[in-house]
Write an enzyme that holds these catalytic residues in place. Structure first.
Site, PDB file in Angstrom:
ATOM      1  N   ASP A  69      -8.469   1.541   1.454  1.00 54.25           N
ATOM      2  CA  ASP A  69      -8.115   2.552   2.457  1.00 54.25           C
ATOM      3  C   ASP A  69      -8.953   3.816   2.465  1.00 54.25           C
ATOM      4  OD1 ASP A  69      -6.536   3.090   4.675  1.00 54.25           O
ATOM      5  OD2 ASP A  69      -5.065   4.231   3.545  1.00 54.25           O
ATOM      6  N   ASP A 116       0.936   5.137  -0.341  1.00 54.55           N
ATOM      7  CA  ASP A 116       0.188   6.392  -0.329  1.00 54.55           C
ATOM      8  C   ASP A 116       0.881   7.440  -1.187  1.00 54.55           C
ATOM      9  OD1 ASP A 116      -2.096   6.034   1.489  1.00 54.55           O
ATOM     10  OD2 ASP A 116      -0.561   5.575   2.964  1.00 54.55           O
ATOM     11  N   HIS A 143       0.867  -1.184   0.000  1.00 55.43           N
ATOM     12  CA  HIS A 143       0.000   0.000   0.000  1.00 55.43           C
ATOM     13  C   HIS A 143       0.904   1.236   0.000  1.00 55.43           C
ATOM     14  CE1 HIS A 143      -3.659   2.258   0.556  1.00 55.43           C
ATOM     15  NE2 HIS A 143      -3.096   2.925   1.543  1.00 55.43           N
ATOM     16  N   HIS A 153      -6.623   9.401  -1.296  1.00 57.78           N
ATOM     17  CA  HIS A 153      -7.421   9.380  -0.065  1.00 57.78           C
ATOM     18  C   HIS A 153      -6.721  10.007   1.137  1.00 57.78           C
ATOM     19  CE1 HIS A 153      -5.271   5.478  -0.275  1.00 57.78           C
ATOM     20  NE2 HIS A 153      -5.086   5.663   1.012  1.00 57.78           N
TER      21      HIS A 153
END
Length: 987
Positions: A147, A34, A32, A416
């Site tokens: 997420d 970001d 993951h 997000h």
């Protein structure tokens, strides 16, 4: 974003359903990553992100059993363009052929679902899909939305339109997830649109309580488990390769203990799902930057469990997400249907309602939406230019690069932990820098597109001029562009330095205008101009300045400021004794001179009055973790009800013939101005129907939009804890309250939080400034000490249900207001007047249809899939050059079925006729949402649903035979979004 809260289990009992054979476990390696949050993109690329793709590519190449899913595209694209070697690129292509590397979602980012706008969600998905298709010929079919902080009902509709087989979510209310786990209802068929229903339904998998991260607790070790490469180190990777918190290696001594721990977790998860297939995500935030270490430990663990599968009752395999969903699909079960309900708001614990981020970093939210609006205007204008001037003076290569830069920046901030305002200050600064730099480039492009194809007579040639009239007479030229495909009458505001002016259109006719002192500056004036523009039409206007007022009957009116003294406000103050009317042809606003606040609104035609009040309040929240629940970037936890945020109000009124402006100044203390409000009250409002004199009864029920696509009913809910915060909802474009006969609508040009905490109340959270002493928050600098000044714009509509039915269109008119481009500074008049001529032909759609997209994407791929793959294999000359003649067009129906007796009807248009104002349409091809599929080739898996269990295994996407294959008539039904490639006959 790795802020996850897991329930703590001191013990558990494994309850397995009856199963045929062992549990089949799909271990899905992922990282993951970001695109922002705590660290900037550049910092992340250096510290770990580039190493993820380099090491994954190498590790998968070394062992044919290994697999990996790649999710967000931004880091991959940066790696591909600037880091990957030719060897890496060759390996990636081979891994894709072997289906061992799989692109999931495929968007530029994993977008937020609460505060993002529909336009931008589609943009970022299209950006990623376009890159993947033209580079590799692949088209993602599954989502991995693990997420985002809550799940919108719009997202599954968009993914279905893009051709996805299945959707995956994770963050939903903790108490709801618990119920769904126990009842084995984490998987369902989601019909996100009440109008489209089964037409765009999608199978949806909700991750269990462990979410997307591998459970890290090891009962036999103090170290975390399954993260053998440790935790990423910033700012630099360690030179010796030793990272913090590296898991205990898998050895002969630890192998069985690791296997037992993993199997127990698999069995626990299996009890929450209906099939014997378990999705076991292996990874978490910032993982697999040393993939060889990861796989070197997991390989023997997978082999050991499989060797002892009879004992464990479990088999394990590396897998991609498509393999897991294919196994579930082949189980041939019938699934429950979920309607158009979303999963907002989202809470992780009783006092952790993630509703604060709806208003966090309001400035960033505003800049992001302004950038999106500017991009839409520039895309439509450049498309018109390309059709009209294919060999014109604006270099197409340079224009496309400027548009691509803004597409990238707008896509990036939809992450997000971007537009949500939940990032660190330096990351917020990074987003703003990327947006503003790209906006400057597009501003230059707009100027070139307006000016270069045509001249303003000799006004652009100072050598061929001399002054006329008095020395004081000055003039200025502006161009105004309507970026929407509707005819419009709008009021624009131009900041000028002289108090008197007359405005002329491109036919030389004087048009209504108004000047007045600016509320923002003592040295400038506001010039309000009434403009009439066709769809996608721009017109030139001439402003002639004078130091003397115009004659009686002049088209320009100068308005003067009337000031009222500042008044202290208290609960005990008597109100309603001295009311001051402000009128236009349609409405009468009553202002209370005891408070300087709004009192009521009257419809002058119907003689009906609605009692109104306005107020500005604030919530007091706790910042000390030892004193109770806290609020932060994400979470809103109020200490109690809101309290009044000011002690005094000053008012000014500027009565005008075009606009009457009411200026209110709210003071917290004697000299501290908390905020100012400017109410613009146009004289040119169309008559609407207000209601009779009464108090609203909305039963504390609110309606807010899901991403500007559809409205969601939000009944007031009562909870044991946190009722105030859990009744806040995201307001992206609009929110309203209504009763049986009337509606109060608020429209916004950026996202806010909205609620109806009391009967007849619509509450909007505009700004947040917080501090707390939570160690985690302080460590990542996420305290939201935001002292910026915010300037949100809200439009209010009040009237009957019928009179307010155009709120969807009005929200778009607020979002995409006319673009005003001054093309020179006030200067002496030229000898020759600006050349006059007919304005460019408009492009106009019916009132219920919206031109969502009109752009030249510049993709180089052939729209025929077979030819595109052949071109990629053979390197056919020309296949790597941007196609400047292909136009991407999307049209959306704004209304739901049954919402309006007229506007909710399907609308049939002839695309040749509609687009004739641009040019002659030669070919029209219908495509999937992101353009990568010919609509006639797109087949999606059909999942058996409880309401209709007899349908088949795959379904085509509804389309019409258009272009070279048939007529150019297209029928667009309620809430449909139809996507086309358009080819014009170039002039």
């Amino acid at each position: 974003m790795g802020f996850l809260t897991f329930p703590l289990f001191l013990f558990f009992t494994v309850i397995c359903a009856e199963r045929n054979g062992p549990i089949q476990t799909f271990v899905i390696p992922h990282s993951h990553m970001d695109v922002g949050w705590v660290y900037t993109i550049q910092e992340s690329m250096h510290a770990y992100a580039a190493n993820v793709y380099s090491s994954v590519t190498e590790a998968l190449t070394q062992n044919k059993q290994r697999k990996f899913i790649a999710v967000e595209q931004e880091f991959f694209r940066l790696w591909w363009d600037s880091v990957a070697t030719d060897k890496h690129k060759k390996q990636v292509r081979q891994l894709l052929k072997e289906s061992r590397l799989e692109f999931i979602i495929g968007g530029q980012v994993m977008h937020d679902e609460a505060v993002t706008d529909l336009d931008d969600e589609i943009l970022q998905l299209t950006e990623g899909h376009g890159f993947l298709y033209e580079t590799f010929g692949v088209r993602p079919r599954f989502s991995w939305h693990v997420d985002p902080f809550g799940a919108s009902a719009t997202t599954p509709v968009l993914f279905a339109l893009a051709g996805f087989h299945a959707h995956l979510i994770s963050r939903i209310d903790y108490d709801l997830k618990d119920v769904m786990q126990k009842s084995k209802k984490l998987q369902f068929v989601w019909r996100g649109s009440p109008s489209l229903k089964e037409q765009q339904e999608i199978f949806t998998h909700t991750m269990d309580q462990f979410s997307y991260c591998t459970p890290s607790h090891l009962p036999f070790s103090n170290s975390s488990g399954f993260y053998w490469n440790g935790v990423a180190l910033f700012p630099d990777p360690p030179k010796n390769g030793i990272y913090p918190n590296m898991s205990l290696p898998v050895t002969k001594e630890t192998l069985h203990s690791y296997a037992k721990t993993m199997v127990q977790n698999i069995q626990q998860r299996a009890a929450w799902f209906r099939t014997n297939h378990v999705l076991w995500p292996w990874g978490c935030d910032k993982q697999f930057y040393n993939s060889s270490v990861q796989f070197a430990n997991m390989d023997p663990l997978v082999e050991y469990i499989n060797q002892n599968s009879k004992e464990f009752g479990v088999t394990v395999q590396y897998a991609t997400l498509s393999e897991y969903f294919q196994a579930v699909h082949q189980s041939n079960l019938t699934w429950e249907v979920r309607g158009s309900e979303d999963f907002l708001p989202y809470s992780t614990e009783p006092f952790q309602a993630w509703t604060g981020f709806y208003a966090s970093r309001n400035v960033l939210k505003g800049i992001a939406r302004r950038a999106s609006s500017q991009l839409h205007a520039a895309e439509t204008l450049f498309t018109r230019y390309r059709v009209s001037y294919p060999d014109g003076p604006v270099p197409k290569e340079e224009a496309l690069q400027k548009l691509k830069a803004l597409r990238w920046a707008v896509s990036e901030v939809q992450h997000h932990d971007g537009i949500t305002g939940t990032e660190s200050p330096k990351v917020s600064d990074m987003y703003i820098e990327h947006l503003t730099q790209a906006m400057m480039g597009v501003e230059e492009l707009l100027a070139a597109l307006f000016l270069l194809p045509q001249t303003l007579g000799t006004a652009s040639n100072p050598e061929d001029s001399h002054s006329r009239g008095s020395h004081q007479d000055l003039e200025q030229h502006i161009i105004v562009y309507n970026p929407l495909a509707w005819n419009t009458t709008a009021i624009i505001n131009v900041t000028v330095t002289l108090p008197m002016a007359t405005v002329f259109d491109d036919q030389g006719q004087a048009i209504p205008a108004q000047t007045q002192s600016s509320a923002d500056s003592n040295t400038t004036y506001d010039l309000f101009i009434v403009v009439n523009l066709g769809g996608l039409q721009h017109r030139k206007y001439l402003i002639k300045f004078s130091e003397k007022p115009g004659k009686e009957g002049s088209s320009t009116h100068h308005a003067w400021v009337v000031s009222f003294k500042r008044l202290n406000v208290s609960q005990e103050l008597k109100t309603g004794r001295r009311l001051l009317p402000v009128l236009n042809e349609c409405y009468k606003i009553m202002l209370d001179q005891d408070t300087n606040l709004l009192h009521s609104i009257t419809d002058r035609h119907e003689k009906r009055t609605v009692r109104m009040s306005q107020d500005f309040w604030e919530y007091q929240v706790n910042g000390n973790v030892s004193a109770g629940p806290i609020s932060d970037n994400y979470i809103f936890s109020a200490n109690g009800s809101a309290v009044r945020a000011y002690k005094a109000v000053k008012m000014e009124i500027v009565p005008g013939k075009i606009v009457t402006e009411i200026r209110q100044y709210f003071y917290r203390w004697e000299c501290e101005q908390l905020l100012s409000v400017r109410l613009w009250f146009p004289r040119t409002l169309l008559p609407e129907e207000a209601d009779e004199d009464y108090t609203y009864s909305n039963n504390r029920t609110l309606f807010t939009d899901d991403n500007g696509y559809q409205m969601m009913k939000r009944p007031s809910r009562t909870f044991v804890n946190d009722t105030v915060a859990r009744n806040y909802y995201p307001m992206v474009r609009m929110a309203y309250i209504e009763d049986d006969s009337s509606r109060l609508v608020l429209l916004s040009e950026r996202a806010h939080g909205a609620s109806s905490q009391s009967e007849g109340e619509l509450e909007v959270m505009l700004h947040r400034r917080l501090w707390n002493n939570q160690e985690w928050t302080l460590g990542y600098n996420l305290t939201l000490n935001d002292s910026s000044v915010v300037r949100p714009v809200l439009w209010m509509t009040l009237g009957s249900l019928a009179a307010t039915s155009l709120y969807q269109r009005e929200a778009l008119e607020l979002q995409h207001r006319p673009v005003v481009m001054p093309i020179d500074r006030p200067q002496k008049a030229w000898r020759k007047e600006p050349r006059t001529g007919s304005p460019i032909r408009p492009v106009v759609l019916p009132d219920n249809l919206h031109l969502l997209t009109l752009s030249v994407p510049g993709w180089f791929y052939n729209s025929n899939h077979t030819l595109h793959l052949r071109n990629m294999e053979t390197g056919t000359p020309g296949s790597t050059q941007p196609d400047y003649d292909r136009v991407l067009l999307r049209i959306m129906h704004l209304y739901e079925k049954g919402e309006d007796p007229v506007l909710s009807q399907p609308s049939t248009i002839n695309m040749k006729e509609v687009l004739r104002g641009m040019g002659e349409v030669r070919v029209l091809e219908e495509r999937s949402l992101t353009g990568t599929w010919d609509i006639s080739d797109l087949q999606r898996w059909k999942w058996k649903a409880s309401e209709d269990p007899g349908r088949g295994e795959s379904v085509g996407v509804k389309g019409s035979s258009v272009g070279v294959r048939g007529e150019f008539n297209v029928t667009i039904s309620p809430k449909e979004i139809r996507t086309f490639f358009v080819y014009f006959k170039l002039k």
